[in-house]
Scaffold this motif. Sequence first.
Motif, PDB file in Angstrom:
ATOM      1  N   THR A   1      -9.606   0.522   6.985  1.00  6.07           N
ATOM      2  CA  THR A   1      -9.161  -0.643   6.213  1.00  6.07           C
ATOM      3  C   THR A   1     -10.329  -1.506   5.758  1.00  6.07           C
ATOM      4  O   THR A   1     -10.297  -2.109   4.673  1.00  6.07           O
ATOM      5  CB  THR A   1      -8.169  -1.478   7.044  1.00  6.07           C
ATOM      6  OG1 THR A   1      -7.035  -0.671   7.370  1.00  6.07           O
ATOM      7  CG2 THR A   1      -7.689  -2.694   6.257  1.00  6.07           C
TER       8      THR A   1
ATOM      9  N   ARG B   1      -6.453   3.721  10.978  1.00  8.87           N
ATOM     10  CA  ARG B   1      -6.181   2.672   9.985  1.00  8.87           C
ATOM     11  C   ARG B   1      -7.164   1.511  10.115  1.00  8.87           C
ATOM     12  O   ARG B   1      -7.702   1.021   9.118  1.00  8.87           O
ATOM     13  CB  ARG B   1      -4.746   2.146  10.153  1.00  8.87           C
ATOM     14  CG  ARG B   1      -3.705   2.956   9.420  1.00  8.87           C
ATOM     15  CD  ARG B   1      -2.359   2.262   9.465  1.00  8.87           C
ATOM     16  NE  ARG B   1      -2.417   0.928   8.890  1.00  8.87           N
ATOM     17  CZ  ARG B   1      -2.328   0.673   7.601  1.00  8.87           C
ATOM     18  NH1 ARG B   1      -2.195   1.671   6.734  1.00  8.87           N
ATOM     19  NH2 ARG B   1      -2.380  -0.572   7.152  1.00  8.87           N
TER      20      ARG B   1
ATOM     21  N   ARG C   1      -8.941   5.202   1.880  1.00  9.58           N
ATOM     22  CA  ARG C   1      -7.484   5.116   1.777  1.00  9.58           C
ATOM     23  C   ARG C   1      -6.875   5.296   3.161  1.00  9.58           C
ATOM     24  O   ARG C   1      -6.658   6.414   3.617  1.00  9.58           O
ATOM     25  CB  ARG C   1      -6.947   6.185   0.823  1.00  9.58           C
ATOM     26  CG  ARG C   1      -5.446   6.069   0.568  1.00  9.58           C
ATOM     27  CD  ARG C   1      -4.917   7.244  -0.222  1.00  9.58           C
ATOM     28  NE  ARG C   1      -3.492   7.134  -0.458  1.00  9.58           N
ATOM     29  CZ  ARG C   1      -2.553   7.452   0.434  1.00  9.58           C
ATOM     30  NH1 ARG C   1      -2.899   7.911   1.628  1.00  9.58           N
ATOM     31  NH2 ARG C   1      -1.265   7.322   0.134  1.00  9.58           N
ATOM     32  N   PRO C   2      -6.594   4.184   3.849  1.00  2.00           N
ATOM     33  CA  PRO C   2      -5.973   4.287   5.176  1.00  2.00           C
ATOM     34  C   PRO C   2      -4.610   4.960   5.084  1.00  2.00           C
ATOM     35  O   PRO C   2      -3.884   4.765   4.100  1.00  2.00           O
ATOM     36  CB  PRO C   2      -5.834   2.821   5.611  1.00  2.00           C
ATOM     37  CG  PRO C   2      -6.800   2.067   4.777  1.00  2.00           C
ATOM     38  CD  PRO C   2      -6.859   2.797   3.471  1.00  2.00           C
ATOM     39  N   PRO C   3      -4.230   5.767   6.053  1.00  6.44           N
ATOM     40  CA  PRO C   3      -2.920   6.442   6.008  1.00  6.44           C
ATOM     41  C   PRO C   3      -1.778   5.438   6.117  1.00  6.44           C
ATOM     42  O   PRO C   3      -1.907   4.392   6.756  1.00  6.44           O
ATOM     43  CB  PRO C   3      -2.964   7.373   7.227  1.00  6.44           C
ATOM     44  CG  PRO C   3      -3.955   6.743   8.155  1.00  6.44           C
ATOM     45  CD  PRO C   3      -4.987   6.104   7.275  1.00  6.44           C
ATOM     46  N   GLY C   4      -0.661   5.768   5.469  1.00  2.51           N
ATOM     47  CA  GLY C   4       0.516   4.910   5.508  1.00  2.51           C
ATOM     48  C   GLY C   4       1.611   5.501   6.369  1.00  2.51           C
ATOM     49  O   GLY C   4       1.413   6.507   7.067  1.00  2.51           O
TER      50      GLY C   4
ATOM     51  N   GLU D   1       0.829  -1.201   0.000  1.00  2.00           N
ATOM     52  CA  GLU D   1       0.000   0.000   0.000  1.00  2.00           C
ATOM     53  C   GLU D   1       0.865   1.252   0.000  1.00  2.00           C
ATOM     54  O   GLU D   1       2.024   1.223   0.443  1.00  2.00           O
ATOM     55  CB  GLU D   1      -0.937   0.001   1.206  1.00  2.00           C
ATOM     56  CG  GLU D   1      -0.236   0.055   2.543  1.00  2.00           C
ATOM     57  CD  GLU D   1      -1.240   0.048   3.679  1.00  2.00           C
ATOM     58  OE1 GLU D   1      -1.551   1.140   4.180  1.00  2.00           O
ATOM     59  OE2 GLU D   1      -1.702  -1.034   4.068  1.00  2.00           O
TER      60      GLU D   1
ATOM     61  N   PHE E   1       2.740  -3.528   5.873  1.00  2.17           N
ATOM     62  CA  PHE E   1       2.743  -2.336   6.726  1.00  2.17           C
ATOM     63  C   PHE E   1       3.377  -2.692   8.068  1.00  2.17           C
ATOM     64  O   PHE E   1       3.098  -3.751   8.620  1.00  2.17           O
ATOM     65  CB  PHE E   1       1.318  -1.819   6.926  1.00  2.17           C
ATOM     66  CG  PHE E   1       1.279  -0.469   7.566  1.00  2.17           C
ATOM     67  CD1 PHE E   1       1.451   0.662   6.803  1.00  2.17           C
ATOM     68  CD2 PHE E   1       1.121  -0.336   8.937  1.00  2.17           C
ATOM     69  CE1 PHE E   1       1.445   1.917   7.380  1.00  2.17           C
ATOM     70  CE2 PHE E   1       1.113   0.911   9.522  1.00  2.17           C
ATOM     71  CZ  PHE E   1       1.276   2.041   8.748  1.00  2.17           C
TER      72      PHE E   1
ATOM     73  N   CYS F   1       4.246   2.577   2.480  1.00  2.00           N
ATOM     74  CA  CYS F   1       4.810   1.496   3.301  1.00  2.00           C
ATOM     75  C   CYS F   1       6.329   1.418   3.190  1.00  2.00           C
ATOM     76  O   CYS F   1       6.946   0.566   3.837  1.00  2.00           O
ATOM     77  CB  CYS F   1       4.173   0.159   2.941  1.00  2.00           C
ATOM     78  SG  CYS F   1       4.582  -0.419   1.282  1.00  2.00           S
TER      79      CYS F   1
ATOM     80  N   ASP G   1     -12.958  10.307   3.733  1.00  3.47           N
ATOM     81  CA  ASP G   1     -12.300   9.605   4.833  1.00  3.47           C
ATOM     82  C   ASP G   1     -12.332  10.436   6.114  1.00  3.47           C
ATOM     83  O   ASP G   1     -12.493   9.888   7.214  1.00  3.47           O
ATOM     84  CB  ASP G   1     -10.852   9.277   4.456  1.00  3.47           C
ATOM     85  CG  ASP G   1     -10.761   8.137   3.460  1.00  3.47           C
ATOM     86  OD1 ASP G   1     -11.778   7.446   3.256  1.00  3.47           O
ATOM     87  OD2 ASP G   1      -9.685   7.939   2.878  1.00  3.47           O
TER      88      ASP G   1
ATOM     89  N   PHE H   1      -3.313   6.854  15.197  1.00  2.00           N
ATOM     90  CA  PHE H   1      -2.985   6.406  13.847  1.00  2.00           C
ATOM     91  C   PHE H   1      -3.522   5.000  13.573  1.00  2.00           C
ATOM     92  O   PHE H   1      -4.202   4.759  12.569  1.00  2.00           O
ATOM     93  CB  PHE H   1      -1.472   6.449  13.673  1.00  2.00           C
ATOM     94  CG  PHE H   1      -0.973   5.859  12.392  1.00  2.00           C
ATOM     95  CD1 PHE H   1      -1.299   6.419  11.170  1.00  2.00           C
ATOM     96  CD2 PHE H   1      -0.168   4.730  12.409  1.00  2.00           C
ATOM     97  CE1 PHE H   1      -0.828   5.872   9.985  1.00  2.00           C
ATOM     98  CE2 PHE H   1       0.304   4.175  11.237  1.00  2.00           C
ATOM     99  CZ  PHE H   1      -0.022   4.754  10.029  1.00  2.00           C
ATOM    100  N   TYR H   2      -3.252   4.076  14.468  1.00  4.96           N
ATOM    101  CA  TYR H   2      -3.702   2.701  14.257  1.00  4.96           C
ATOM    102  C   TYR H   2      -5.217   2.572  14.391  1.00  4.96           C
ATOM    103  O   TYR H   2      -5.842   1.729  13.738  1.00  4.96           O
ATOM    104  CB  TYR H   2      -2.988   1.757  15.221  1.00  4.96           C
ATOM    105  CG  TYR H   2      -1.611   1.352  14.730  1.00  4.96           C
ATOM    106  CD1 TYR H   2      -1.461   0.428  13.707  1.00  4.96           C
ATOM    107  CD2 TYR H   2      -0.463   1.913  15.282  1.00  4.96           C
ATOM    108  CE1 TYR H   2      -0.208   0.061  13.247  1.00  4.96           C
ATOM    109  CE2 TYR H   2       0.803   1.557  14.817  1.00  4.96           C
ATOM    110  CZ  TYR H   2       0.915   0.627  13.798  1.00  4.96           C
ATOM    111  OH  TYR H   2       2.162   0.275  13.330  1.00  4.96           O
TER     112      TYR H   2
END
Length: 335
Positions: free
Chosen positions: A275, A271, A281-284, A61, A235, A64, A327, A267-268
């Motif tokens: 997901t 995500r 579009r989840p952040p990377g 993704e 990831f 990453c 998002d 952040f998690y």
Amino acid sequence: MSKNQEPLPEPDYQYKGEYQPQKEIKDSLGRICYPYLPSEDLKEAVNLAIALERPLLLEGEPGCGKTRLAAAVAYEFTQKYLQNQYWDYYIWNIKSTTRARDGLYKYDAIARLRDAQLMGTNPQQLQEFLGIVEIGDLKKRLQDKKNYREFGALGKALQEHKYRPILLIDEIDKADSDFANDLLLELEELRFEVPETGELYPTPQNKPIIFITSNREKPLPEPFLRRCLYFFVKFPQEDQLKKIIDKRFGELTKDKQKIVEQAMNSFYEIRAGLTIIPGSRPPGTSEFIEFLTALLNRNDVEKALDDLNNLSKKLPLLGTLLKTKQDQELYQKKQ
């Protein structure tokens, strides 16, 4: 080399991920290299691709770390084998309009025609506009077609080098569907020619180490895939991301561990929520680095923590993680 200085070892071309810049640095061309912490599987994939002399196709993704790998390998080889100069490293950034030949060379036939027309101009009039020196340069340029040829990143990498150069073909899936197929000969036999000048470049003794990245915007053709080794860059898990933060930010995280921990939690959480939603579009990792940089650069720790607690209302800060209005609204609804 001084008498007391040990000679540098001959390259064994083994990437171990042991050499890391203390912070982001720039090479002689101004390209940035960051600390990079590869997984054991990724290191094995790199070394296998080097040993088999095959391109390493990296997918995963966005954000990453696919693109950063080639620079990390170039940095490590520089430190291990050269030190006083940078390892030969070429980047070919692919766009939707990129053609396969662009990476090999460009030949400016129009410029040569223009120069030829100038030489046909009345000599007195030509000297009036250009001068004797420029006219002499023009004659020399016309005498050799090679003066109108300029090599691209792939063309440079396929020439002879003292050591095996590194080539990054970045985001190959941005080009049209025929692009990858047009590279089959060059990737298989590592040779090319320039018909306009009659030049032939045979397979070099020191073959390039090639990294290719793809975000899977378009499927890649089977003949192309057969010529590559494939690795999916996962990831990073929380413990790996924490190591990346420590390497990337160093002293900047001192006395700010609460910010780091809460930023990672947010952040998690984001995500995990995105997901499972199609089209989101989840952040990377790259987005998280920007997010954390904005927070750590604030002098007021309590203010940074307060922004994290009210992240759904802090749209500029939220915008470092989530890049679409859809998002952002999905996240806000869950708060």
